[in-house]
Design a protein around this motif. Structure first.
Motif, mmCIF file in Angstrom:
data_model
loop_
_atom_site.group_PDB
_atom_site.id
_atom_site.type_symbol
_atom_site.label_atom_id
_atom_site.label_comp_id
_atom_site.label_asym_id
_atom_site.label_seq_id
_atom_site.Cartn_x
_atom_site.Cartn_y
_atom_site.Cartn_z
ATOM 1 N N VAL A 72 0.837 -1.202 0.000
ATOM 2 C CA VAL A 72 0.000 0.000 0.000
ATOM 3 C C VAL A 72 0.869 1.248 0.000
ATOM 4 O O VAL A 72 0.620 2.206 -0.749
ATOM 5 N N LEU A 73 1.899 1.254 0.835
ATOM 6 C CA LEU A 73 2.785 2.420 0.911
ATOM 7 C C LEU A 73 3.555 2.611 -0.393
ATOM 8 O O LEU A 73 3.741 3.738 -0.863
ATOM 9 N N ASP A 74 4.001 1.512 -0.983
ATOM 10 C CA ASP A 74 4.748 1.610 -2.245
ATOM 11 C C ASP A 74 3.875 2.157 -3.368
ATOM 12 O O ASP A 74 4.331 2.952 -4.197
ATOM 13 N N GLU A 75 2.608 1.718 -3.416
ATOM 14 C CA GLU A 75 1.739 2.075 -4.535
ATOM 15 C C GLU A 75 0.970 3.374 -4.308
ATOM 16 O O GLU A 75 0.715 4.118 -5.254
ATOM 17 N N LEU A 76 0.581 3.636 -3.047
ATOM 18 C CA LEU A 76 -0.271 4.781 -2.770
ATOM 19 C C LEU A 76 0.422 5.882 -1.971
ATOM 20 O O LEU A 76 -0.066 7.019 -1.947
ATOM 21 N N GLY A 77 1.525 5.551 -1.305
ATOM 22 C CA GLY A 77 2.195 6.530 -0.466
ATOM 23 C C GLY A 77 1.474 6.715 0.856
ATOM 24 O O GLY A 77 0.381 6.179 1.083
ATOM 25 N N GLY A 78 2.085 7.496 1.750
ATOM 26 C CA GLY A 78 1.503 7.685 3.073
ATOM 27 C C GLY A 78 0.112 8.270 3.040
ATOM 28 O O GLY A 78 -0.765 7.875 3.812
ATOM 29 N N ALA A 79 -0.133 9.203 2.120
ATOM 30 C CA ALA A 79 -1.454 9.830 2.039
ATOM 31 C C ALA A 79 -2.514 8.844 1.585
ATOM 32 O O ALA A 79 -3.711 9.034 1.842
ATOM 33 N N GLY A 80 -2.085 7.782 0.889
ATOM 34 C CA GLY A 80 -3.046 6.812 0.381
ATOM 35 C C GLY A 80 -3.499 5.801 1.412
ATOM 36 O O GLY A 80 -4.456 5.057 1.149
ATOM 37 N N VAL A 81 -2.836 5.754 2.570
ATOM 38 C CA VAL A 81 -3.209 4.782 3.594
ATOM 39 C C VAL A 81 -4.636 5.027 4.079
ATOM 40 O O VAL A 81 -5.418 4.093 4.262
ATOM 41 N N THR A 82 -4.975 6.307 4.281
ATOM 42 C CA THR A 82 -6.328 6.627 4.733
ATOM 43 C C THR A 82 -7.361 6.187 3.708
ATOM 44 O O THR A 82 -8.423 5.639 4.058
ATOM 45 N N ASP A 83 -7.085 6.398 2.434
ATOM 46 C CA ASP A 83 -8.006 5.958 1.386
ATOM 47 C C ASP A 83 -8.151 4.439 1.398
ATOM 48 O O ASP A 83 -9.250 3.907 1.205
ATOM 49 N N PHE A 84 -7.047 3.734 1.619
ATOM 50 C CA PHE A 84 -7.090 2.274 1.683
ATOM 51 C C PHE A 84 -7.943 1.823 2.861
ATOM 52 O O PHE A 84 -8.754 0.894 2.738
ATOM 53 N N LEU A 85 -7.785 2.492 4.004
ATOM 54 C CA LEU A 85 -8.568 2.134 5.187
ATOM 55 C C LEU A 85 -10.051 2.377 4.959
ATOM 56 O O LEU A 85 -10.890 1.587 5.396
ATOM 57 N N ARG A 86 -10.382 3.457 4.265
ATOM 58 C CA ARG A 86 -11.788 3.706 3.937
ATOM 59 C C ARG A 86 -12.331 2.602 3.038
ATOM 60 O O ARG A 86 -13.467 2.161 3.201
ATOM 61 N N ARG A 87 -11.519 2.168 2.086
ATOM 62 C CA ARG A 87 -11.950 1.106 1.193
ATOM 63 C C ARG A 87 -12.166 -0.192 1.984
ATOM 64 O O ARG A 87 -13.151 -0.907 1.771
ATOM 65 N N ALA A 88 -11.240 -0.495 2.905
ATOM 66 C CA ALA A 88 -11.372 -1.698 3.726
ATOM 67 C C ALA A 88 -12.604 -1.609 4.617
ATOM 68 O O ALA A 88 -13.377 -2.567 4.745
ATOM 69 N N ALA A 89 -12.811 -0.449 5.241
ATOM 70 C CA ALA A 89 -13.977 -0.271 6.110
ATOM 71 C C ALA A 89 -15.266 -0.430 5.320
ATOM 72 O O ALA A 89 -16.244 -1.031 5.807
ATOM 73 N N GLY A 90 -15.281 0.080 4.095
ATOM 74 C CA GLY A 90 -16.461 -0.069 3.255
ATOM 75 C C GLY A 90 -16.745 -1.526 2.919
ATOM 76 O O GLY A 90 -17.901 -1.964 2.904
ATOM 77 N N LEU A 91 -15.671 -2.278 2.658
ATOM 78 C CA LEU A 91 -15.851 -3.700 2.371
ATOM 79 C C LEU A 91 -16.386 -4.441 3.584
ATOM 80 O O LEU A 91 -17.303 -5.274 3.473
ATOM 81 N N ALA B 279 -17.186 -17.150 8.866
ATOM 82 C CA ALA B 279 -15.727 -17.120 8.736
ATOM 83 C C ALA B 279 -15.183 -18.460 9.207
ATOM 84 O O ALA B 279 -15.513 -18.910 10.301
ATOM 85 N N ALA B 280 -14.365 -19.097 8.380
ATOM 86 C CA ALA B 280 -13.698 -20.353 8.744
ATOM 87 C C ALA B 280 -12.215 -20.035 8.915
ATOM 88 O O ALA B 280 -11.473 -19.942 7.935
ATOM 89 N N VAL B 281 -11.797 -19.852 10.156
ATOM 90 C CA VAL B 281 -10.481 -19.291 10.463
ATOM 91 C C VAL B 281 -9.484 -20.387 10.824
ATOM 92 O O VAL B 281 -9.751 -21.215 11.694
ATOM 93 N N HIS B 282 -8.345 -20.368 10.167
ATOM 94 C CA HIS B 282 -7.262 -21.303 10.476
ATOM 95 C C HIS B 282 -5.972 -20.516 10.655
ATOM 96 O O HIS B 282 -5.891 -19.339 10.286
ATOM 97 N N GLY B 283 -4.976 -21.134 11.210
ATOM 98 C CA GLY B 283 -3.667 -20.506 11.341
ATOM 99 C C GLY B 283 -3.713 -19.290 12.233
ATOM 100 O O GLY B 283 -3.824 -19.390 13.454
ATOM 101 N N GLY B 284 -3.648 -18.131 11.646
ATOM 102 C CA GLY B 284 -3.709 -16.897 12.413
ATOM 103 C C GLY B 284 -4.517 -15.850 11.685
ATOM 104 O O GLY B 284 -4.643 -15.871 10.459
ATOM 105 N N VAL B 285 -5.085 -14.919 12.460
ATOM 106 C CA VAL B 285 -5.794 -13.785 11.883
ATOM 107 C C VAL B 285 -5.406 -12.562 12.693
ATOM 108 O O VAL B 285 -5.451 -12.571 13.928
ATOM 109 N N VAL B 286 -4.978 -11.507 11.995
ATOM 110 C CA VAL B 286 -4.396 -10.344 12.657
ATOM 111 C C VAL B 286 -4.958 -9.061 12.055
ATOM 112 O O VAL B 286 -5.224 -8.996 10.846
ATOM 113 N N ALA B 287 -5.116 -8.042 12.891
ATOM 114 C CA ALA B 287 -5.403 -6.673 12.462
ATOM 115 C C ALA B 287 -6.581 -6.625 11.484
ATOM 116 O O ALA B 287 -7.705 -6.957 11.843
ATOM 117 N N GLY B 288 -6.336 -6.199 10.236
ATOM 118 C CA GLY B 288 -7.414 -6.109 9.262
ATOM 119 C C GLY B 288 -8.096 -7.437 9.015
ATOM 120 O O GLY B 288 -9.287 -7.482 8.683
#
Length: 260
Positions: free
Chosen positions: A70-89, A102-111
Motif C-alpha cells: 500500500v505504501l509503495d503504490e499509494l504513499g503515506g497519504a493513500g493509507v487513509t483511502d485504503f482504510l476507507r476502502r477496507a472499512a467499506g468492504l 468465517a472459517a479461520v485457520h492458522g492466524g488472523v491479525v489486524a485487518g
C-alpha cells in the motif's frame, strides 16, 4: 468466477470466498478488497446461494493489510483511502443479507480480524490464533476493530486485546464470545460446509429478516428494538416462506423454502 487474489466457488447452497495470497499470508491489497467486494455482490444476486463462507489458503487466514505494498503504490497519504476502502468492504460483509461464516485457520491479525468481526458466525480451527496487533507498531484499528470488537466480546476483553497486541487462542476467543465453534484443524472446511448446509435448508427470507432485526436491535433502545422486531415479523407473515413453513409443520414434513 476466478481471480488471482480471490477464489469464488459454489459448494451446495454456499458461496465460498477464499483469500488467495498465501505468499503474503493473505494480506489485504486493493485488488483483494475489490475481488471480495465483487464476490459478495455475486453471492447476493444468486438466489441459489443461501450463505457465504470466508476461508484462506496457505498457513494463515489473513495477516491484515499489506502495508508495504500500500505504501509503495499509494504513499503515506493513500493509507487513509485504503482504510476507507477496507472499512467499506467490511460494512458490505456485515450488511450482507445472507448469513456470513468465517472459517479461520492458522492466524488472523489486524485487518484480518476486522474482516472476521464483520461476519455473523466464526468457526475456528483449534490451532488458530487471533490478534489485533495495531498497537504493537503504533497503528490504529480504523476499519471496525475498535468498534465491533467490544460489541462482540465486551469492552474489558476488547481493551485487553487492543492494548496488549497479544494473540489469543481459538478456545479463548470461544470463551470470550467471538468464536461460535472450535473444531479440529483438519475438520474446519467440513464443519463450515455442514453449517452452511444446515442454513441452506432454512428460509433465506426469514434468516435475512432475523439478521436485520438482531443487528438493528443492537443499535436501538430495547423498546424500539422490540417494536422493530414485531413489525418485521408482521411483514414476514405475508411471505410464501412463512406459509410454506406452516403447511410443512401441519403436514409433519420438511419445508421447501423459495426465499419469497
Amino acid at each position: 468466477m476466478t481471480q488471482d487474489d480471490v477464489r469464488f466457488e459454489i459448494r451446495g447452497s454456499a458461496a465460498w470466498i477464499t483469500l488467495n495470497r498465501p505468499e503474503r499470508r493473505n494480506a489485504l491489497s486493493v485488488e483483494l478488497l475489490d475481488g471480495v467486494a465483487t464476490a459478495l455482490r455475486t453471492a447476493e444476486g444468486d438466489r441459489a446461494v443461501r450463505s457465504v463462507v470466508f476461508a484462506g489458503t496457505g498457513p494463515m487466514f489473513c495477516a491484515g493489510a499489506d502495508l508495504t505494498r500500500v505504501l509503495d503504490e499509494l504513499g503515506g497519504a493513500g493509507v487513509t483511502d485504503f482504510l476507507r476502502r477496507a472499512a467499506g468492504l467490511f460494512d458490505q460483509v456485515a450488511r450482507h443479507p445472507k448469513p456470513v461464516i468465517a472459517a479461520v485457520h492458522g492466524g488472523v491479525v489486524a485487518g484480518g480480524l476486522e474482516l472476521v468481526l464483520a461476519c455473523d458466525l466464526v468457526l475456528a480451527a483449534r490451532g488458530a490464533t487471533f490478534a489485533d496487533g495495531h498497537a504493537r507498531y503504533g497503528m490504529f484499528p480504523a476499519a471496525g476493530g475498535a468498534t465491533r470488537l467490544p460489541r462482540r466480546i465486551g469492552a474489558n476483553r476488547a481493551k485487553q486485546l487492543l492494548f496488549t497486541a497479544e494473540g489469543w487462542s481459538a478456545q479463548r476467543m470461544y470463551e470470550a464470545g467471538l468464536v461460535t465453534e472450535v473444531v479440529d484443524d483438519d475438520r474446519l472446511a467440513a464443519a463450515a460446509q455442514q453449517l452452511a448446509d444446515r442454513i441452506g435448508r432454512l428460509s433465506p427470507l426469514g434468516l435475512a429478516r432475523i439478521k436485520d432485526v438482531v443487528d438493528t436491535g443492537l443499535e436501538r433502545s430495547l423498546e424500539d428494538a422490540l417494536a422493530y422486531e414485531l413489525a418485521a415479523c408482521a411483514e414476514y407473515t405475508g411471505s410464501r416462506d412463512f406459509a410454506e413453513g406452516l403447511r410443512a409443520f401441519a403436514a409433519r414434513r420438511e419445508p421447501e423454502f423459495v426465499g419469497e
